[in-house]
Design a protein around this motif. Structure first.
Motif, mmCIF file in Angstrom:
data_model
loop_
_atom_site.group_PDB
_atom_site.id
_atom_site.type_symbol
_atom_site.label_atom_id
_atom_site.label_comp_id
_atom_site.label_asym_id
_atom_site.label_seq_id
_atom_site.Cartn_x
_atom_site.Cartn_y
_atom_site.Cartn_z
ATOM 1 N N ILE A 9 -23.528 17.538 10.653
ATOM 2 C CA ILE A 9 -22.363 18.146 11.287
ATOM 3 C C ILE A 9 -22.742 18.418 12.741
ATOM 4 C CG2 ILE A 9 -20.906 20.206 11.341
ATOM 5 C CD1 ILE A 9 -21.462 20.414 8.251
ATOM 6 N N VAL A 10 -21.921 17.926 13.687
ATOM 7 C CA VAL A 10 -22.209 18.216 15.095
ATOM 8 C C VAL A 10 -21.190 19.198 15.667
ATOM 9 C CG1 VAL A 10 -23.552 16.126 15.606
ATOM 10 C CG2 VAL A 10 -21.048 16.046 15.780
ATOM 11 N N TYR A 11 -20.050 19.324 14.985
ATOM 12 C CA TYR A 11 -19.069 20.326 15.397
ATOM 13 C C TYR A 11 -18.265 20.755 14.179
ATOM 14 C CZ TYR A 11 -15.139 22.675 17.623
ATOM 15 O OH TYR A 11 -14.207 23.608 17.976
ATOM 16 N N ALA A 12 -17.998 22.037 14.038
ATOM 17 C CA ALA A 12 -17.096 22.537 12.990
ATOM 18 C C ALA A 12 -16.431 23.776 13.546
ATOM 19 C CB ALA A 12 -17.873 22.877 11.721
ATOM 20 N N GLY A 13 -15.121 23.685 13.787
ATOM 21 C CA GLY A 13 -14.443 24.842 14.349
ATOM 22 C C GLY A 13 -13.025 24.524 14.739
ATOM 23 N N ARG A 14 -12.548 25.300 15.718
ATOM 24 C CA ARG A 14 -11.146 25.157 16.137
ATOM 25 C C ARG A 14 -10.879 23.796 16.735
ATOM 26 N NH1 ARG A 14 -11.249 30.350 18.859
ATOM 27 N NH2 ARG A 14 -10.980 31.903 17.225
ATOM 28 N N SER A 15 -9.619 23.360 16.596
ATOM 29 C CA SER A 15 -9.188 22.121 17.255
ATOM 30 C C SER A 15 -8.645 22.497 18.633
ATOM 31 C CB SER A 15 -8.069 21.465 16.451
ATOM 32 O OG SER A 15 -8.543 21.103 15.186
ATOM 33 N N PRO A 16 -8.738 21.624 19.619
ATOM 34 C CA PRO A 16 -9.457 20.360 19.526
ATOM 35 C C PRO A 16 -10.965 20.559 19.672
ATOM 36 C CG PRO A 16 -8.558 20.632 21.735
ATOM 37 C CD PRO A 16 -8.132 21.845 20.959
ATOM 38 N N ALA A 17 -11.719 19.604 19.141
ATOM 39 C CA ALA A 17 -13.169 19.628 19.333
ATOM 40 C C ALA A 17 -13.459 19.311 20.802
ATOM 41 C CB ALA A 17 -13.812 18.580 18.431
ATOM 42 N N PRO A 18 -14.616 19.696 21.317
ATOM 43 C CA PRO A 18 -14.972 19.337 22.699
ATOM 44 C C PRO A 18 -14.838 17.825 22.917
ATOM 45 C CG PRO A 18 -16.610 20.826 21.774
ATOM 46 C CD PRO A 18 -15.686 20.467 20.660
ATOM 47 N N PRO A 19 -14.498 17.390 24.146
ATOM 48 C CA PRO A 19 -14.179 15.985 24.424
ATOM 49 C C PRO A 19 -15.250 14.991 23.967
ATOM 50 C CG PRO A 19 -13.875 17.344 26.384
ATOM 51 C CD PRO A 19 -14.407 18.243 25.329
ATOM 52 N N GLU A 20 -16.521 15.393 24.003
ATOM 53 C CA GLU A 20 -17.573 14.419 23.650
ATOM 54 C C GLU A 20 -17.485 13.960 22.196
ATOM 55 O OE1 GLU A 20 -18.144 17.570 24.652
ATOM 56 O OE2 GLU A 20 -19.965 18.414 23.755
ATOM 57 N N PHE A 21 -16.704 14.680 21.380
ATOM 58 C CA PHE A 21 -16.598 14.296 19.967
ATOM 59 C C PHE A 21 -15.311 13.535 19.655
ATOM 60 C CE2 PHE A 21 -19.088 18.400 19.717
ATOM 61 C CZ PHE A 21 -20.317 17.777 19.609
ATOM 62 N N HIS A 22 -14.450 13.350 20.669
ATOM 63 C CA HIS A 22 -13.132 12.759 20.381
ATOM 64 C C HIS A 22 -13.178 11.317 19.931
ATOM 65 C CE1 HIS A 22 -10.643 15.962 22.684
ATOM 66 N NE2 HIS A 22 -11.401 16.458 21.727
ATOM 67 N N ASN A 23 -14.181 10.616 20.429
ATOM 68 C CA ASN A 23 -14.278 9.192 20.156
ATOM 69 C C ASN A 23 -15.033 8.990 18.844
ATOM 70 O OD1 ASN A 23 -13.603 6.727 21.092
ATOM 71 N ND2 ASN A 23 -14.883 6.833 22.939
ATOM 72 N N ALA A 24 -14.333 8.634 17.785
ATOM 73 C CA ALA A 24 -15.007 8.538 16.479
ATOM 74 C C ALA A 24 -14.799 7.169 15.856
ATOM 75 C CB ALA A 24 -14.474 9.609 15.540
ATOM 76 N N LEU A 25 -15.784 6.723 15.115
ATOM 77 C CA LEU A 25 -15.672 5.436 14.412
ATOM 78 C C LEU A 25 -14.630 5.535 13.309
ATOM 79 C CD1 LEU A 25 -19.468 4.578 14.080
ATOM 80 C CD2 LEU A 25 -17.799 3.452 15.573
#
Ligand code: NI
Length: 448
Positions: free
Chosen positions: A46-62
Motif C-alpha cells: 500500500i503506498v496510499y490509503a486515505g481521502r480522495s483524491p490521492a496525491p497526483p503521483e498516484f493518479h497514473n495506474a496500470l
C-alpha cells in the motif's frame, strides 16, 4: 509535466471505497473510517490509503478498480487452523473431545496422504479467500502440500509441521519441520513464512521441546502451539509439574523467549495472563471451536485489558465447521458479552481489530499486515454494501461485525495481486478443486 515524467505508474488504484481499518499506531486500535477513499498499491504494498483524491503521483495506474458502494478492509487473519482438515468437515460431530480424537480423527488421519492434504488445503484456501481471509496460521502434516496450495492459490500463510513427541515418528516429524523452514520460508513472493509446530505441552515433554527450541533458534523462526485448551490438560500439568499450569511450565523452560503463537488459552489464571502479556505471547482465540467442543470460555476481555496480543482463529474445519473468520469475530463479540453479563464487552470495533490487526500481532506480522496503511503489504478485501442486511447505513463498523456475511466479499487482493475479482477466483479452477476434494474425502472415509 512531460509524458516521460508521468510514465511511472502505480499498479492498482482502488477508488471510491469506504475504507475501514484499525490503525497500528493507536494504542487502543481505534477504527478509522474514510468515506469515498482511495487506496494506491505499488510493488505489492500500500503506498496510499486515505481521502480522495490521492496525491497526483498516484493518479497514473496500470489498473483502476471502481469501488464505489464497496467497503475496503484489511484482509482477515485466521490465526489458528489445520487447513487440510476440511476433508473431515462433518465426518464426526457432537462428540466428547477425547473420544472424537481417539475414535474418529486420529484413526482416519493415519490414512491421509500427500495428495489428500494438497486438495484439503486447496479447498481450505479457496474457502478462506472467498470469506476474505488473506492470511492464516497452520499446523498439520504433509506441510509441503499445504505450502503448494498456498503458492497456487495466492493466499498468505505461516506454516508449521505439527509435532507430537509421543508418536513413534517424532524425530522424523521434527526433521520435516526443519526441511519445511529451509524449503519454504520466504517462498511464493514472501507469502509463505514458517514456524515450528510443537502440538501442546501434554504431547511434547520438556526434553522434546528443548530440541524444538534449539531448531527454532537455529532457523530464526517462532513456534505455533496449543496451550491450555481444556480444564483436564491444566489439572494434569499442575499435578505433574509441581503445581505449574502449562503456561507457567512453558515460561519456566524459556519457550516464551521465542515468538510464540498460542492457540486457545481457554483455562488461564490471572498469573498466566500476566505471563502472556509480559512475554508478548500471541494468542489465537477460537470461539467457534471452543463452543462446539465445549472446551470452555477463554477470558478474552481480561487478556485484552492486560495487553495480550489476541487474534482470532477458526481451528480446523472438523471442529468449527467452516473457515469463516467474520463469523468468529461475531461469535467472539457475542460469547464474551454473554459470559460477562455485559453487552459493552468486545464492541464491534474491537472485534474487527481482533479479526485483522490483532491476528497480525498474534502472529508477529503486524509490521507488514493487519491494517490499511502505507508501507504495509497490500492485503485488501472489498465488501458489497448494496445488500438488504447492510441498510440503513448508520454504522458500517457495526454492520461488518453484526450483520455482514462472508459472501459479501467480492474482491480479494493479496500481496498486491488480485486473487478474486467480483466473486470470481483468478487462476484457480474452483470446480475441479471441489470435485477432487470430494473424491479424496470419500476415498479416505472408505479406508477408515
Ligand atoms: Ni487446533
Amino acid at each position: 509535466m512531460t509524458q516521460a515524467a508521468c510514465a511511472k505508474k502505480t499498479d492498482i488504484l482502488i477508488e471510491g471505497a469506504t475504507i475501514i481499518s484499525p490503525s497500528s499506531s493507536g494504542a487502543d486500535e481505534r477504527i478509522t473510517v474514510v468515506d469515498k477513499g482511495t487506496i494506491a498499491i505499488d510493488g505489492g504494498k500500500i503506498v496510499y490509503a486515505g481521502r480522495s483524491p490521492a496525491p497526483p503521483e498516484f493518479h497514473n495506474a496500470l489498473k483502476r478498480i471502481d469501488a464505489s458502494g464497496l467497503i475496503a478492509l484489511p484482509g482477515f487473519v485466521n490465526a489458528h487452523t489445520h487447513a487440510a482438515m476440511t476433508l473431515l468437515r462433518g465426518y464426526a460431530d457432537d462428540m466428547v473431545l477425547m473420544e472424537w480424537l481417539q475414535e474418529k480423527i486420529w484413526p482416519i488421519e493415519a490414512h491421509l496422504d500427500s495428495e489428500d492434504v494438497y486438495y484439503g488445503a486447496m479447498l481450505a484456501c479457496i474457502e478462506m479467500i472467498r470469506a476474505g481471509v488473506t492470511t492464516f496460521a497452520d499446523q498439520y502434516f504433509f506441510m509441503d502440500d499445504t505450502a503448494r496450495a498456498v503458492r497456487d492459490t495466492g493466499i498468505r500463510a505461516s506454516l508449521s509441521r505439527g509435532l507430537i513427541a509421543t508418536s513413534p515418528n517424532s524425530s522424523r516429524a521434527l526433521r520435516e519441520n526443519i526441511e519445511l523452514c529451509e524449503a519454504w520460508d520466504g517462498e511464493a513472493s514472501g507469502r509463505i513464512t514458517t514456524m515450528f509446530g510443537p502440538h501442546a505441552p501434554y504431547t511434547c515433554p520438556v526434553d522434546f521441546l528443548e530440541k524444538v527450541m534449539e531448531a527454532a533458534e537455529e532457523h530464526g523462526v517462532g513456534m505455533h502451539i496449543h496451550l491450555s485448551e481444556t480444564r483436564g490438560e491444566v489439572e494434569e500439568s499442575r499435578a505433574r509439574h509441581g503445581g505449574m499450569s502449562p503456561i507457567e511450565l512453558m515460561d519456566s523452560i524459556g519457550l516464551f523467549e521465542f515468538r510464540i503463537l498460542a492457540a486457545h488459552c481457554v483455562h488461564v489464571s490471572p498469573k498466566d495472563i500476566e505471563i502472556l502479556s509480559a512475554k508478548g505471547v500471541g494468542v489465537a482465540h477460537n470461539p467457534g471451536s471452543n463452543m462446539k467442543i465445549a472446551s470452555g470460555i477463554a477470558p478474552v476481555p481480561a487478556m485484552l485489558k492486560a495487553g495480550v496480543r489476541v487474534g482470532l482463529g477458526t481451528d480446523g474445519a472438523s471442529s468449527n465447521n467452516n473457515l469463516d473468520l467474520l463469523e468468529e469475530a461475531r461469535l467472539a463479540a457475542f460469547l464474551h458479552k454473554l459470559a460477562n453479563d455485559d453487552p459493552t464487552v468486545i464492541p464491534a470495533g474491537q472485534a474487527l481489530a481482533m479479526a485483522t490487526l490483532g491476528g497480525a500481532k498474534a502472529m508477529g506480522m503486524d509490521f507488514e499486515i493487519g491494517s490499511l496503511e502505507p508501507g504495509k503489504k497490500a492485503d485488501i478485501i472489498l465488501l458489497d454494501m448494496n445488500k438488504p442486511h447492510m441498510y440503513p447505513k448508520h454504522d458500517l463498523t457495526s454492520h461488518i461485525i453484526y450483520s455482514a456475511r462472508a459472501s459479501d466479499v467480492t474482491t480479494v487482493i493479496i500481496n498486491g495481486e488480485s486473487v478474486m475479482e467480483d466473486g470470481v477466483l483468478t487462476g484457480i479452477d474452483e470446480q475441479e478443486v471441489l470435485r477432487k476434494a470430494e473424491e479424496k474425502a470419500k476415498a479416505l472415509v472408505a479406508k477408515a
